[in-house]
Design an enzyme around this catalytic site. Sequence first.
Site, PDB file in Angstrom:
ATOM      1  N   CYS A 200       0.856  -1.050  -0.014  1.00  0.00           N
ATOM      2  CA  CYS A 200      -0.012   0.176   0.049  1.00  0.00           C
ATOM      3  C   CYS A 200       0.866   1.252   0.344  1.00  0.00           C
ATOM      4  CB  CYS A 200      -0.735  -0.059   1.243  1.00  0.00           C
ATOM      5  SG  CYS A 200      -1.831   1.599   1.351  1.00  0.00           S
TER       6      CYS A 200
ATOM      7  N   CYS B 182      -7.433  -0.451   1.239  1.00  0.00           N
ATOM      8  CA  CYS B 182      -6.276  -0.915   2.323  1.00  0.00           C
ATOM      9  C   CYS B 182      -7.068  -1.152   3.669  1.00  0.00           C
ATOM     10  CB  CYS B 182      -5.137   0.104   2.281  1.00  0.00           C
ATOM     11  SG  CYS B 182      -3.992  -0.501   3.616  1.00  0.00           S
TER      12      CYS B 182
ATOM     13  N   CYS C 201      -8.472  -4.674  -9.948  1.00  0.00           N
ATOM     14  CA  CYS C 201      -8.112  -3.536 -10.675  1.00  0.00           C
ATOM     15  C   CYS C 201      -7.623  -2.498  -9.988  1.00  0.00           C
ATOM     16  CB  CYS C 201      -9.350  -3.320 -11.562  1.00  0.00           C
ATOM     17  SG  CYS C 201      -9.004  -2.054 -12.879  1.00  0.00           S
TER      18      CYS C 201
HETATM   19 ZN   LIG Z   1      -2.615   1.604   3.408  1.00  0.00          ZN
END
Ligand SMILES: [Zn+2]
Length: 140
Positions: A51, A106, A129
């Site tokens: 992330c 996330c 995606c």
């Molecule tokens: Zn994150």
Amino acid sequence: MAQGKFRVQKTEAEWKRILAPASFAVLRQEATEKPYSSPLNDEHRKGVFMCGGCAAAGVRWPLYSSATKFDSHTGWPSFYQPINAKAVVASVDNKLVLQVRTAISCANCGGHLGHVFNDGPPPTGLRYCMNGLALTFQPA
Ligand SMILES: [Zn+2]
């Protein structure tokens, strides 16, 4: 945008300070990057996609393994499954009038990553995606 409490908590002003403007637009405002604009489309090395929001906050949060990346011919980095069941969270996205989509965020910072669709390859049939601007690649 996924709602709730996340381990990485920042105000929008704080996110704006630590993220590049284009990544802020994706992660915090659910923008979608232009197709074929991310260098991560052509990233074929072994490694882990993390992330980018967590990374900017100094936290390592793996989202996807290169082993599950495939070429979806959509112009966005695509994966058939997250690295583990707790890496991401799904939420309903009603922004498009004619298509209800499932947004993917996330699970650690709540940052918007992209969407998941049901037209992916085996073994899951799913296509995560993702916006490359929301990811950071770490080669193995
Ligand atoms: Zn994150």
